[in-house]
Design a protein around this motif. Sequence first.
Motif, PDB file in Angstrom:
ATOM      1  N   VAL A   1       5.464  -1.432  11.412  1.00  8.86           N
ATOM      2  CA  VAL A   1       5.049  -0.029  11.308  1.00  8.86           C
ATOM      3  C   VAL A   1       3.535   0.052  11.118  1.00  8.86           C
ATOM      4  CG1 VAL A   1       7.211   1.071  10.610  1.00  8.86           C
ATOM      5  CG2 VAL A   1       5.767   0.012   8.866  1.00  8.86           C
TER       6      VAL A   1
ATOM      7  N   THR B   1       3.836  -3.643   7.083  1.00  8.40           N
ATOM      8  CA  THR B   1       3.026  -2.415   6.945  1.00  8.40           C
ATOM      9  C   THR B   1       1.522  -2.701   6.962  1.00  8.40           C
ATOM     10  OG1 THR B   1       2.731  -2.335   4.519  1.00  8.40           O
ATOM     11  CG2 THR B   1       4.866  -1.579   5.374  1.00  8.40           C
TER      12      THR B   1
ATOM     13  N   GLY C   1       0.860  -1.185   0.000  1.00 11.27           N
ATOM     14  CA  GLY C   1       0.000   0.000   0.000  1.00 11.27           C
ATOM     15  C   GLY C   1       0.891   1.228   0.000  1.00 11.27           C
ATOM     16  N   GLY C   2       0.424   2.283   0.676  1.00 11.36           N
ATOM     17  CA  GLY C   2       1.189   3.533   0.706  1.00 11.36           C
ATOM     18  C   GLY C   2       2.560   3.354   1.326  1.00 11.36           C
TER      19      GLY C   2
ATOM     20  N   VAL D   1      -5.445   0.469  -3.584  1.00 13.75           N
ATOM     21  CA  VAL D   1      -4.733   1.743  -3.621  1.00 13.75           C
ATOM     22  C   VAL D   1      -3.474   1.551  -4.458  1.00 13.75           C
ATOM     23  CG1 VAL D   1      -3.741   1.170  -1.346  1.00 13.75           C
ATOM     24  CG2 VAL D   1      -3.528   3.487  -2.197  1.00 13.75           C
TER      25      VAL D   1
ATOM     26  N   PHE E   1       5.595  -9.097  -0.081  1.00 14.33           N
ATOM     27  CA  PHE E   1       4.534 -10.031   0.307  1.00 14.33           C
ATOM     28  C   PHE E   1       3.205  -9.299   0.173  1.00 14.33           C
ATOM     29  CE2 PHE E   1       8.327 -11.479   2.435  1.00 14.33           C
ATOM     30  CZ  PHE E   1       8.284 -12.851   2.238  1.00 14.33           C
TER      31      PHE E   1
HETATM   32  P1  NAP Z   1      -2.554   1.158   2.999  1.00 15.80           P
HETATM   33  O1  NAP Z   1      -2.093   2.053   1.903  1.00 15.80           O
HETATM   34  O2  NAP Z   1      -4.015   0.934   3.177  1.00 15.80           O
HETATM   35  O3  NAP Z   1      -1.766  -0.234   2.835  1.00 15.80           O
HETATM   36  C1  NAP Z   1      -1.941  -1.309   3.692  1.00 15.80           C
HETATM   37  C2  NAP Z   1      -1.719  -2.595   2.899  1.00 15.80           C
HETATM   38  O4  NAP Z   1      -1.771  -3.686   3.828  1.00 15.80           O
HETATM   39  C3  NAP Z   1      -2.790  -2.911   1.888  1.00 15.80           C
HETATM   40  O5  NAP Z   1      -2.628  -2.261   0.659  1.00 15.80           O
HETATM   41  C4  NAP Z   1      -2.650  -4.411   1.759  1.00 15.80           C
HETATM   42  O6  NAP Z   1      -1.560  -4.722   0.887  1.00 15.80           O
HETATM   43  C5  NAP Z   1      -2.260  -4.842   3.161  1.00 15.80           C
HETATM   44  N1  NAP Z   1      -3.438  -5.338   3.902  1.00 15.80           N
HETATM   45  C6  NAP Z   1      -4.573  -4.673   4.197  1.00 15.80           C
HETATM   46  N2  NAP Z   1      -5.430  -5.455   4.870  1.00 15.80           N
HETATM   47  C7  NAP Z   1      -4.810  -6.661   5.019  1.00 15.80           C
HETATM   48  C8  NAP Z   1      -5.146  -7.888   5.650  1.00 15.80           C
HETATM   49  N3  NAP Z   1      -6.348  -8.042   6.258  1.00 15.80           N
HETATM   50  N4  NAP Z   1      -4.257  -8.911   5.624  1.00 15.80           N
HETATM   51  C9  NAP Z   1      -3.073  -8.773   5.000  1.00 15.80           C
HETATM   52  N5  NAP Z   1      -2.688  -7.634   4.382  1.00 15.80           N
HETATM   53  C10 NAP Z   1      -3.538  -6.594   4.385  1.00 15.80           C
HETATM   54  O7  NAP Z   1      -2.065   1.725   4.404  1.00 15.80           O
HETATM   55  P2  NAP Z   1      -0.781   2.625   4.755  1.00 15.80           P
HETATM   56  O8  NAP Z   1      -1.165   4.054   4.674  1.00 15.80           O
HETATM   57  O9  NAP Z   1       0.373   2.106   4.014  1.00 15.80           O
HETATM   58  O10 NAP Z   1      -0.630   2.312   6.314  1.00 15.80           O
HETATM   59  C11 NAP Z   1      -0.373   0.994   6.761  1.00 15.80           C
HETATM   60  C12 NAP Z   1      -0.447   0.918   8.266  1.00 15.80           C
HETATM   61  O11 NAP Z   1       0.647   1.657   8.805  1.00 15.80           O
HETATM   62  C13 NAP Z   1      -1.691   1.534   8.880  1.00 15.80           C
HETATM   63  O12 NAP Z   1      -2.094   0.761   9.990  1.00 15.80           O
HETATM   64  C14 NAP Z   1      -1.213   2.906   9.344  1.00 15.80           C
HETATM   65  O13 NAP Z   1      -1.980   3.439  10.391  1.00 15.80           O
HETATM   66  C15 NAP Z   1       0.175   2.577   9.799  1.00 15.80           C
HETATM   67  N6  NAP Z   1       1.113   3.705   9.854  1.00 15.80           N
HETATM   68  C16 NAP Z   1       2.051   3.668  10.810  1.00 15.80           C
HETATM   69  C17 NAP Z   1       3.003   4.670  10.885  1.00 15.80           C
HETATM   70  C18 NAP Z   1       4.080   4.600  11.909  1.00 15.80           C
HETATM   71  O14 NAP Z   1       4.737   5.613  12.154  1.00 15.80           O
HETATM   72  N7  NAP Z   1       4.336   3.455  12.486  1.00 15.80           N
HETATM   73  C19 NAP Z   1       2.949   5.731   9.972  1.00 15.80           C
HETATM   74  C20 NAP Z   1       1.987   5.715   8.996  1.00 15.80           C
HETATM   75  C21 NAP Z   1       1.062   4.703   8.932  1.00 15.80           C
HETATM   76  P3  NAP Z   1      -1.628  -5.945  -0.182  1.00 15.80           P
HETATM   77  O15 NAP Z   1      -2.787  -5.610  -1.079  1.00 15.80           O
HETATM   78  O16 NAP Z   1      -0.319  -5.878  -0.852  1.00 15.80           O
HETATM   79  O17 NAP Z   1      -1.824  -7.204   0.613  1.00 15.80           O
END
Ligand code: NAP
Length: 353
Positions: free
Chosen positions: A271, A248, A188-189, A339, A208
């Motif tokens: 993360v 992620t 994702g992002g 996305v 993955f």
């Molecule tokens: P995103 O764009 O929605 O990407 C998340 C990806 O996770 C999805 O595209 C999907 O990828 C995978 N996914 C979603 N649901 C799933 C499931 N049930 N099982 C397995 N894989 C799944 O989100 P993002 O903006 O990248 O953010 C990801 C996470 O990081 C969020 O929880 C966000 O709050 C957190 N975050 C943390 C920080 C930090 O500082 N630690 C900063 C920013 C964001 P695939 O389609 O490839 O499977």
Amino acid sequence: MFNAKAYAAASATSRLAHTQIKRRDPTPHDVQIEILFCGICHSDLHMVRNEWSSIMPTVYPIVPGHEIVGRVAKVGPAVTQYKPGDIAAVGCLVDSDGTCPQCKASLEQFCPNLTLTFGSPDKHGTAPVTYGGYSDSIVVDERFVLRIPSNLNLAGAAPLLCAGITTYSPMCRWGITKGKKVGVVGLGGLGHMGVKFARAFGAHVVVFTTSPNKKDDALRLGADEVVVSRNADEMQKHASSFDFILDTISADHDINAYLTLLGRDGNLTLVGAPAKPLAVAAFALIMGRRSLSGSNIGGIAETQEMLDFCGEHNITADVEVIPIQKVNEAYERLVKSDVKYRFSIDMASLKSE
Ligand code: NAP
Ligand code: ZN
């Protein structure tokens, strides 16, 4: 104070809708920015829907957005680094105490008195909490304003302010260099930025994904291999082989399936921030002396370092630019992992509201 246009959610079940908010007049150290683009982070969605209620209950109305790029409109008299007309950026932080050990170590993201870009108590008293980047303007202390290298596309640069630094920082901390085998879980992002950085650092990158239709994109973004994580045989081929894995995933999942892919002394850094606790099998860590850790965005100096690195290596996010009127649709697509690979809101669309 002055009025700004914004998109806000009134409750955990409300759609985001147009509203008017107050912004403070710039104090001597403030920079007033006209926002041009703001990325949509999954954290915006978690917060809008109050999914992290046990840790950070959401205060409504909420104006999300912490991947902000814009043009300086005004500066206070004590501002030295920015002038009207400059391109400037703001990430997840807009203030910290500047005196605690975390701030002194340039790790403002761990300051006990930090102010997040949205949803933190507003020290200036302009509103009960800070309001983020789904708006036409923001006023931020100069110390928390960042520079975008001039060669970068602005819509694609906005996501660097969260997705970029969140993936860059742990890879630097865990010494990702040429010869390391790195896994990125979830495309994702954050994940797609993780692939770009791991590639730029010279690692062998394995993505993955649960979405077989993202396979070609993963390779185009810089992965050497792609594994559809629902295929147990494909997963097994990588057992005990990784130096580092960046997880992620935004939703509940089996983290042990990835811990067991780490080699001796390998590290998995989380993360992604699913609402529910993850169950960790002791043996997945004991065997191979593996470690599990977390990482939270990055400090201001490291964020600027990351932006400069992106300038040198021509790295931006792959964005789908949307008008703000499509933000609720974008949220629905995020939930479905649909996305490619970050939504970036063109804030010019807010003018018509
Ligand atoms: P995103 O764009 O929605 O990407 C998340 C990806 O996770 C999805 O595209 C999907 O990828 C995978 N996914 C979603 N649901 C799933 C499931 N049930 N099982 C397995 N894989 C799944 O989100 P993002 O903006 O990248 O953010 C990801 C996470 O990081 C969020 O929880 C966000 O709050 C957190 N975050 C943390 C920080 C930090 O500082 N630690 C900063 C920013 C964001 P695939 O389609 O490839 O499977
Ligand atoms: Zn974010």
